[in-house]
Design a protein around this motif. Structure first.
Motif, PDB file in Angstrom:
ATOM      1  N   VAL A  22      -4.365   8.702   3.555  1.00  0.00           N
ATOM      2  CA  VAL A  22      -4.480   7.257   3.784  1.00  0.00           C
ATOM      3  C   VAL A  22      -5.787   6.928   4.481  1.00  0.00           C
ATOM      4  O   VAL A  22      -6.500   5.978   4.108  1.00  0.00           O
ATOM      5  CB  VAL A  22      -3.278   6.749   4.594  1.00  0.00           C
ATOM      6  CG1 VAL A  22      -3.488   5.285   5.000  1.00  0.00           C
ATOM      7  CG2 VAL A  22      -1.992   6.890   3.799  1.00  0.00           C
ATOM      8  N   ALA A  23      -6.140   7.711   5.487  1.00  0.00           N
ATOM      9  CA  ALA A  23      -7.380   7.461   6.227  1.00  0.00           C
ATOM     10  C   ALA A  23      -8.604   7.630   5.331  1.00  0.00           C
ATOM     11  O   ALA A  23      -9.533   6.820   5.370  1.00  0.00           O
ATOM     12  CB  ALA A  23      -7.467   8.408   7.431  1.00  0.00           C
ATOM     13  N   VAL A  24      -8.610   8.688   4.524  1.00  0.00           N
ATOM     14  CA  VAL A  24      -9.743   8.917   3.622  1.00  0.00           C
ATOM     15  C   VAL A  24      -9.823   7.818   2.571  1.00  0.00           C
ATOM     16  O   VAL A  24     -10.920   7.345   2.221  1.00  0.00           O
ATOM     17  CB  VAL A  24      -9.626  10.309   2.961  1.00  0.00           C
ATOM     18  CG1 VAL A  24     -10.662  10.474   1.860  1.00  0.00           C
ATOM     19  CG2 VAL A  24      -9.794  11.402   4.009  1.00  0.00           C
ATOM     20  N   ALA A  25      -8.675   7.379   2.062  1.00  0.00           N
ATOM     21  CA  ALA A  25      -8.663   6.301   1.069  1.00  0.00           C
ATOM     22  C   ALA A  25      -9.244   5.020   1.657  1.00  0.00           C
ATOM     23  O   ALA A  25     -10.045   4.331   1.007  1.00  0.00           O
ATOM     24  CB  ALA A  25      -7.242   6.064   0.563  1.00  0.00           C
ATOM     25  N   LEU A  26      -8.865   4.693   2.887  1.00  0.00           N
ATOM     26  CA  LEU A  26      -9.411   3.498   3.532  1.00  0.00           C
ATOM     27  C   LEU A  26     -10.907   3.638   3.766  1.00  0.00           C
ATOM     28  O   LEU A  26     -11.668   2.666   3.611  1.00  0.00           O
ATOM     29  CB  LEU A  26      -8.687   3.241   4.855  1.00  0.00           C
ATOM     30  CG  LEU A  26      -7.247   2.740   4.747  1.00  0.00           C
ATOM     31  CD1 LEU A  26      -6.614   2.651   6.130  1.00  0.00           C
ATOM     32  CD2 LEU A  26      -7.190   1.381   4.064  1.00  0.00           C
ATOM     33  N   LEU A  27     -11.346   4.819   4.126  1.00  0.00           N
ATOM     34  CA  LEU A  27     -12.779   5.039   4.346  1.00  0.00           C
ATOM     35  C   LEU A  27     -13.563   4.858   3.058  1.00  0.00           C
ATOM     36  O   LEU A  27     -14.615   4.204   3.042  1.00  0.00           O
ATOM     37  CB  LEU A  27     -13.003   6.445   4.914  1.00  0.00           C
ATOM     38  CG  LEU A  27     -14.468   6.841   5.135  1.00  0.00           C
ATOM     39  CD1 LEU A  27     -15.128   5.909   6.140  1.00  0.00           C
ATOM     40  CD2 LEU A  27     -14.567   8.296   5.587  1.00  0.00           C
ATOM     41  N   ALA A 133     -12.115  -7.589  -5.062  1.00  0.00           N
ATOM     42  CA  ALA A 133     -10.817  -8.267  -5.080  1.00  0.00           C
ATOM     43  C   ALA A 133      -9.681  -7.274  -4.904  1.00  0.00           C
ATOM     44  O   ALA A 133      -8.712  -7.539  -4.171  1.00  0.00           O
ATOM     45  CB  ALA A 133     -10.662  -9.037  -6.389  1.00  0.00           C
ATOM     46  N   THR A 134      -9.780  -6.133  -5.576  1.00  0.00           N
ATOM     47  CA  THR A 134      -8.732  -5.113  -5.467  1.00  0.00           C
ATOM     48  C   THR A 134      -8.648  -4.559  -4.052  1.00  0.00           C
ATOM     49  O   THR A 134      -7.555  -4.372  -3.499  1.00  0.00           O
ATOM     50  CB  THR A 134      -8.994  -3.979  -6.469  1.00  0.00           C
ATOM     51  OG1 THR A 134      -9.058  -4.515  -7.791  1.00  0.00           O
ATOM     52  CG2 THR A 134      -7.900  -2.933  -6.401  1.00  0.00           C
ATOM     53  N   THR A 135      -9.800  -4.316  -3.443  1.00  0.00           N
ATOM     54  CA  THR A 135      -9.819  -3.802  -2.079  1.00  0.00           C
ATOM     55  C   THR A 135      -9.217  -4.810  -1.112  1.00  0.00           C
ATOM     56  O   THR A 135      -8.411  -4.460  -0.244  1.00  0.00           O
ATOM     57  CB  THR A 135     -11.259  -3.472  -1.659  1.00  0.00           C
ATOM     58  OG1 THR A 135     -11.789  -2.465  -2.521  1.00  0.00           O
ATOM     59  CG2 THR A 135     -11.313  -2.977  -0.226  1.00  0.00           C
ATOM     60  N   PHE A 141      -2.137  -3.203   2.556  1.00  0.00           N
ATOM     61  CA  PHE A 141      -0.888  -2.488   2.258  1.00  0.00           C
ATOM     62  C   PHE A 141      -1.059  -0.982   2.412  1.00  0.00           C
ATOM     63  O   PHE A 141      -0.119  -0.287   2.809  1.00  0.00           O
ATOM     64  CB  PHE A 141      -0.420  -2.836   0.852  1.00  0.00           C
ATOM     65  CG  PHE A 141      -0.063  -4.283   0.677  1.00  0.00           C
ATOM     66  CD1 PHE A 141       1.127  -4.786   1.173  1.00  0.00           C
ATOM     67  CD2 PHE A 141      -0.933  -5.147   0.050  1.00  0.00           C
ATOM     68  CE1 PHE A 141       1.458  -6.117   1.027  1.00  0.00           C
ATOM     69  CE2 PHE A 141      -0.616  -6.485  -0.107  1.00  0.00           C
ATOM     70  CZ  PHE A 141       0.585  -6.975   0.392  1.00  0.00           C
ATOM     71  N   VAL A 142      -2.254  -0.481   2.102  1.00  0.00           N
ATOM     72  CA  VAL A 142      -2.522   0.941   2.344  1.00  0.00           C
ATOM     73  C   VAL A 142      -2.433   1.230   3.833  1.00  0.00           C
ATOM     74  O   VAL A 142      -1.841   2.236   4.262  1.00  0.00           O
ATOM     75  CB  VAL A 142      -3.897   1.333   1.779  1.00  0.00           C
ATOM     76  CG1 VAL A 142      -4.246   2.774   2.153  1.00  0.00           C
ATOM     77  CG2 VAL A 142      -3.919   1.174   0.262  1.00  0.00           C
ATOM     78  N   ILE A 178      -3.585   2.229  14.653  1.00  0.00           N
ATOM     79  CA  ILE A 178      -4.935   2.360  14.131  1.00  0.00           C
ATOM     80  C   ILE A 178      -4.956   2.161  12.618  1.00  0.00           C
ATOM     81  O   ILE A 178      -5.878   1.554  12.058  1.00  0.00           O
ATOM     82  CB  ILE A 178      -5.531   3.732  14.521  1.00  0.00           C
ATOM     83  CG1 ILE A 178      -5.847   3.744  16.013  1.00  0.00           C
ATOM     84  CG2 ILE A 178      -6.787   4.033  13.720  1.00  0.00           C
ATOM     85  CD1 ILE A 178      -6.389   5.048  16.529  1.00  0.00           C
ATOM     86  N   MET A 179      -3.937   2.648  11.918  1.00  0.00           N
ATOM     87  CA  MET A 179      -3.874   2.453  10.464  1.00  0.00           C
ATOM     88  C   MET A 179      -3.767   0.971  10.121  1.00  0.00           C
ATOM     89  O   MET A 179      -4.372   0.495   9.161  1.00  0.00           O
ATOM     90  CB  MET A 179      -2.679   3.215   9.891  1.00  0.00           C
ATOM     91  CG  MET A 179      -2.868   4.718   9.842  1.00  0.00           C
ATOM     92  SD  MET A 179      -4.202   5.201   8.726  1.00  0.00           S
ATOM     93  CE  MET A 179      -4.087   6.991   8.853  1.00  0.00           C
TER      94      MET A 179
END
Length: 216
Positions: A22-27, A133-135, A141-142, A178-179
């Protein structure tokens, strides 16, 4: 020295594969969004600079000189590309005497050529907006998924220890908070940038459409 249970290093060390993912995806989403924001801002600035050269096109002595004046606003100026498309279309009709092309209405062919150029420019300007837009729609939600996963870890820690001691739940709860913040930090700039660039594109396309009408 006591380790900070809410520190990023501690949270990363205490996290599992899911929280790391999740953290890597957000980064990745954040880096991609900011790259597009900066790139689109640079493109918008070049478009506005090119638009200021339109008056110099009409002040030129010839079409070729006018196109050169437009190109001073940028080699890939969409206004210059429209003028070049119109000039090429006009030259083809002048040289089409006795050929099949001469049977078509020049005004309709000019309109079609300019419309195709406008559509190509619009498609180029809209590149990357889908990702913004997708981000903006999914990053929150991520982050919430990471929040739920952190709370789950806190509940597991409480269940294993039999008591809701702070040292047992501080890490997972901090990870969850933090998430949540990370998801909002990724989503909000993407949403604001998408709205701003969508409006800027409408303004620029209106200018291009008016210039194409004058060329026609």
């Amino acid at each position: 020295m006591q380790e900070n249970a809410f520190g990023l290093a501690h949270l990363w060390a205490s996290g599992d594969a899911v929280s790391h993912t999740v953290a890597v995806a957000l980064l990745i989403m954040s880096l991609a969004s900011w790259y597009l924001i900066l790139a689109k801002a640079w493109d918008w600035w070049r478009m506005r600079r090119a638009a200021r050269c339109v008056s110099r096109f009409w002040a030129a002595q010839s079409v070729i000189d006018g196109i050169e004046n437009l190109r001073e606003g940028g080699v890939d100026s969409p206004f210059a590309q429209l003028a070049m498309q119109a000039n090429c279309c006009n030259s083809e009709f002048e040289a089409a005497s006795g050929r099949l092309l001469s049977r078509f209405d020049p005004a309709e062919q000019m309109e079609r050529a300019l419309r195709q150029q406008l559509q190509s420019t619009q498609a180029t300007m809209e590149n990357g907006l889908t990702l913004l837009a997708t981000t903006g729609a999914t990053a929150t939600f991520v982050g919430m998924f990471g929040t739920v996963w952190g709370i789950y870890h806190a509940l597991v820690a409480i269940g294993l220890s039999g008591q809701a001691a702070l040292e047992k739940v501080a890490g997972p709860v901090g990870e969850a908070l933090i998430m949540t913040a990370a998801g909002l930090a990724v989503a909000l700039p993407a949403v604001f940038a998408y709205n701003a660039f969508t409006r800027a594109n409408r303004v620029i396309m209106a200018d291009l459409d008016a210039f194409a009408h004058d060329l026609h």
